[in-house]
Design a protein around this motif. Sequence first.
Motif, PDB file in Angstrom:
ATOM      1  N   CYS A 293      35.718  25.555 -29.417  1.00 30.40           N
ATOM      2  CA  CYS A 293      36.900  25.626 -30.280  1.00 30.40           C
ATOM      3  C   CYS A 293      37.720  26.856 -29.885  1.00 30.40           C
ATOM      4  O   CYS A 293      37.189  27.973 -29.874  1.00 30.40           O
ATOM      5  CB  CYS A 293      36.493  25.743 -31.749  1.00 30.40           C
ATOM      6  N   LYS A 303      34.414  33.441 -36.803  1.00 27.43           N
ATOM      7  CA  LYS A 303      34.578  31.992 -36.654  1.00 27.43           C
ATOM      8  C   LYS A 303      33.371  31.270 -37.259  1.00 27.43           C
ATOM      9  O   LYS A 303      32.315  31.875 -37.449  1.00 27.43           O
ATOM     10  CB  LYS A 303      34.754  31.643 -35.176  1.00 27.43           C
ATOM     11  N   PHE A 305      31.452  27.067 -38.129  1.00 21.62           N
ATOM     12  CA  PHE A 305      31.308  25.643 -37.853  1.00 21.62           C
ATOM     13  C   PHE A 305      30.592  25.024 -39.038  1.00 21.62           C
ATOM     14  O   PHE A 305      29.547  25.529 -39.462  1.00 21.62           O
ATOM     15  CB  PHE A 305      30.510  25.437 -36.563  1.00 21.62           C
ATOM     16  N   SER A 315      28.518  27.073 -44.217  1.00 21.74           N
ATOM     17  CA  SER A 315      29.118  27.246 -42.900  1.00 21.74           C
ATOM     18  C   SER A 315      28.120  27.911 -41.960  1.00 21.74           C
ATOM     19  O   SER A 315      27.353  28.780 -42.358  1.00 21.74           O
ATOM     20  CB  SER A 315      30.392  28.106 -43.000  1.00 21.74           C
ATOM     21  N   ASN A 317      27.750  30.273 -38.745  1.00 25.24           N
ATOM     22  CA  ASN A 317      28.481  31.236 -37.934  1.00 25.24           C
ATOM     23  C   ASN A 317      27.482  32.082 -37.155  1.00 25.24           C
ATOM     24  O   ASN A 317      26.333  32.253 -37.567  1.00 25.24           O
ATOM     25  CB  ASN A 317      29.387  32.110 -38.806  1.00 25.24           C
ATOM     26  N   LEU A 332      25.191  29.114 -31.387  1.00 23.93           N
ATOM     27  CA  LEU A 332      26.605  29.457 -31.456  1.00 23.93           C
ATOM     28  C   LEU A 332      26.868  30.727 -30.660  1.00 23.93           C
ATOM     29  O   LEU A 332      26.030  31.629 -30.607  1.00 23.93           O
ATOM     30  CB  LEU A 332      27.062  29.654 -32.907  1.00 23.93           C
ATOM     31  N   VAL A 343      29.732  25.916 -29.696  1.00 20.46           N
ATOM     32  CA  VAL A 343      28.681  25.341 -30.540  1.00 20.46           C
ATOM     33  C   VAL A 343      27.879  24.378 -29.682  1.00 20.46           C
ATOM     34  O   VAL A 343      28.439  23.434 -29.106  1.00 20.46           O
ATOM     35  CB  VAL A 343      29.275  24.606 -31.764  1.00 20.46           C
ATOM     36  N   TYR A 356      33.316  17.364 -38.860  1.00 20.56           N
ATOM     37  CA  TYR A 356      33.063  18.805 -38.827  1.00 20.56           C
ATOM     38  C   TYR A 356      34.382  19.576 -38.840  1.00 20.56           C
ATOM     39  O   TYR A 356      35.437  19.044 -38.483  1.00 20.56           O
ATOM     40  CB  TYR A 356      32.267  19.190 -37.571  1.00 20.56           C
ATOM     41  N   CYS A 358      35.717  23.165 -37.196  1.00 20.35           N
ATOM     42  CA  CYS A 358      35.459  24.263 -36.267  1.00 20.35           C
ATOM     43  C   CYS A 358      36.623  25.232 -36.433  1.00 20.35           C
ATOM     44  O   CYS A 358      37.730  24.986 -35.943  1.00 20.35           O
ATOM     45  CB  CYS A 358      35.369  23.741 -34.841  1.00 20.35           C
ATOM     46  N   PHE A 369      41.468  25.611 -38.806  1.00 26.53           N
ATOM     47  CA  PHE A 369      40.362  24.853 -38.208  1.00 26.53           C
ATOM     48  C   PHE A 369      40.869  23.608 -37.500  1.00 26.53           C
ATOM     49  O   PHE A 369      41.982  23.119 -37.740  1.00 26.53           O
ATOM     50  CB  PHE A 369      39.342  24.451 -39.283  1.00 26.53           C
ATOM     51  N   LEU A 465      40.421  22.004 -28.836  1.00 28.96           N
ATOM     52  CA  LEU A 465      38.975  21.763 -28.822  1.00 28.96           C
ATOM     53  C   LEU A 465      38.577  21.020 -27.552  1.00 28.96           C
ATOM     54  O   LEU A 465      39.266  20.085 -27.116  1.00 28.96           O
ATOM     55  CB  LEU A 465      38.556  20.979 -30.064  1.00 28.96           C
ATOM     56  N   SER A 467      35.158  19.062 -25.959  1.00 28.46           N
ATOM     57  CA  SER A 467      33.813  18.552 -26.233  1.00 28.46           C
ATOM     58  C   SER A 467      33.174  18.101 -24.921  1.00 28.46           C
ATOM     59  O   SER A 467      33.832  17.485 -24.079  1.00 28.46           O
ATOM     60  CB  SER A 467      33.859  17.393 -27.231  1.00 28.46           C
TER      61      SER A 467
END
Length: 613
Positions: A293, A303, A305, A315, A317, A332, A343, A356, A358, A369, A465, A467
Motif C-alpha cells: 500500500c 500505517k 491493515f 487493526s 500495524n 508487516l 503486508v 480489507y 490498507c 485508506f 496498491l 498485490s
Amino acid sequence: MISTTKSQDEKERLSISDDRHKNFFNVRITELTPDDGGVYLCGVWINGHSYSYSIINTVHLYITSKVGVSRATGHSGGRMMIKCEHPQHKTKPKYVCKEPDGCSERKNPGVQDKWMENGDVSLYDDTRAGVLMVFFRELKAADAGTYRCGVNVSHYTESFTELQLDVTDGAKYPKTKTESAHLGEEVNISCQIPEEHKVHFCKDDDDHICQNISTSAVTETSPSSERNEERVFTVSISNVSVRDAGVYWCGAETRDTHLTSISLTTKIQLDLFTKVGVSRATGHSGGRMMIKCEHPQHKTKPKYFCKEPDGCSESKNPGVQDEWMENGDVSLYDDTRAGVLMVFFRELKAADAGTYRCGVNVSHYTESFTELQLDVTDDATFVTESAHLGEEVNITCQIPEEHNVHFCKEDDDHICQNISTSAVTETSPSSERNEERVFTVSISNVSVRDAGVYWCGAETRDTHLTSISLTTKIQLDLFIARREGGSKVHLSINKAMIIIMCVCVSLLLIGGFTLTVCKVRHKRRGTTVTSEKRKSKNTLSSCAGSRRDSLTDPGSAQINSHDDLPTILSDELLYASVSFQKHEESLSEASVAVSKNEIDCDYTTVSRRMRLN
C-alpha cells in the motif's frame, strides 16, 4: 471637602458625626456609586484657619458592584463555558474568582484577545465584545461553589456578576460516542438536552477549548422527545471535509442579563475516512500474498491493515517502522523511506477472503485508506526441482496473461520479497491458452546459496496498491557429485542440510581450537618438569623391563606378581587402564623398547585389583 462645626452636619449623601467627648468622628456615605471609590483624608481644623489643619488618617475606599446573580449546573467530567458580559467596559481588565475566600486568588487572562490557561480553567478577554469567557476544561465536584465574574472599572471600583455553580455526578452524563464519515458524505449527530434550555453545539480546537463550530454545512433539527423533561436535536454536517474531523460537544445554554452559562454534556468524536481507491486481488489457498500500500505523502505516519465489516476495530500495524514484524497470521513492514506498508500473508486460507482497508493515520481523527477486495480460490501448486552444483536449472511457471511476472525466494522468516540467485534470465513465451502464459526463469552456475524455496506468481498494480499473488511453490534441491570406489555418488543438499553442514563445520572449528589450546598448555606444563621426575625414569624403565620378563613366563609372572605387588589388597579399582605419554625431556633417555600399544596391553593383563598405600 466635607466639614462640620456642629455635632452633626449633613451634606447630600455624606454625613459626619463628631463626638468631641470621645475625640473621634464618623463619616457616612449613602447610595454608593462607582465614582465614590478612591482615597479619602480624615483630619481636624487648627485655630479655625483654612490653612491650618492636621491629617489624622488616610482611607482607601474600594467600591464593589454586584450587577446580578446567575445559577448554572454542570456534570462531573463534562465541560462548562461561562460568558460574562461587560459591554460598558470592553477594554478594562476582567477576572473570575471563587468565594468565600474573598476572591483573594483571582484568575485573569493576563493578556487580552487571546486564550490563556490559568490553573484548571482557560480564559479569554474579548475586548471587541466586552466579554470574559471562562472555560472549565474538565469539571470536578470540587469546582462547585460561588464565583464572581467581574471587571476592574478603576483602581478602586469593580463590577461583577455572582455565579452559583452546581456540579452533579451521575451515570447519565457526560455521554461519549463516536461517529464516522467518509469524505464528501453527510453525517448526522444527535444529542439530548433539557427541554427549557437552548441548544449549544461546538467543536474542540487544538487547545481543547470548545467555542466555535468548524463544519462545511450545519443544519439543526429539534424534534420533541416523548419525555417532557428532555428533547432530542440533530446536527447534520453535509459534504464532510478533512477540517470537520475532531471532537464535538453538545449541551444546554442558559442566558441571563449579564452572564451566559453553557453546560456541555455529550462528547462526540467524528472520525473521517478518505477512501482513495478500490483494488481487487485473487490468491490461492496454501499460497502466499504480498500487499503493498503506497502512501507517498505520509511516509512517516503510522500505517495499518484491517478487515471489514467489523469496522476495523482490530487493526493490524507493525508497531515499529522499517522492520518486519509478525502480527497474527500476517507479517508487516512499514517502509518510511518509500511511504509503503507491506503486508505478507504467510499462508492464505479460505477464511482470509473478504474486504480489507490498507491505510494510514493522517491525524488523530483522520485516516486515508485503499479498499482491497480479496478472493481466495483453489489450492496453490507445489513443484520440486533439482540441480547439480555449477549447472543451470530452468524453473517454469504459469500466470494470467494480463499480469506481470513476480519471482522471489523465501528468507529465513518465510517472507518472499527478494530473489537470491547467481544469474537469472527470464523468457516469456505465449502459451496455447489465451488466459495464461508460461514464463521460465533460468538460474545459471547454480551455487549453494541458490538452494531453497522459490515462489512465482502474478503481480497486479493499481494507483495506490500493488498485490502479488504467489501461486506456485518451487523447492530447489542441490546435488553435489563425488566419486567413491570408482562409482559416482550424488549428495543432495537442501536448506536443512546446508544448516547442518554449517553447524558441523562450526563444531569442528571449535574442537580444533580446543585441541590446539590443550596441546599448548600441555607443552608449557612439560617444560616445567622438575629433575626429580627425570630421576624416576630409570625406576620406570626397570619396572617396565621386569614386567616384560614376566610376560615370557606365565608361572614366573604369577610369582613375581605376588612378590612385587603391595601386601594391602582392596576391592577398589585403582587403574582401569594406564597409558604413558612420551615427552621429549622425560623419556628421551629411557631404555624401554616397547611401543605405546604394548604398554597399554601390558597393563590390561593385571588380573588382581589393588591399591597402593
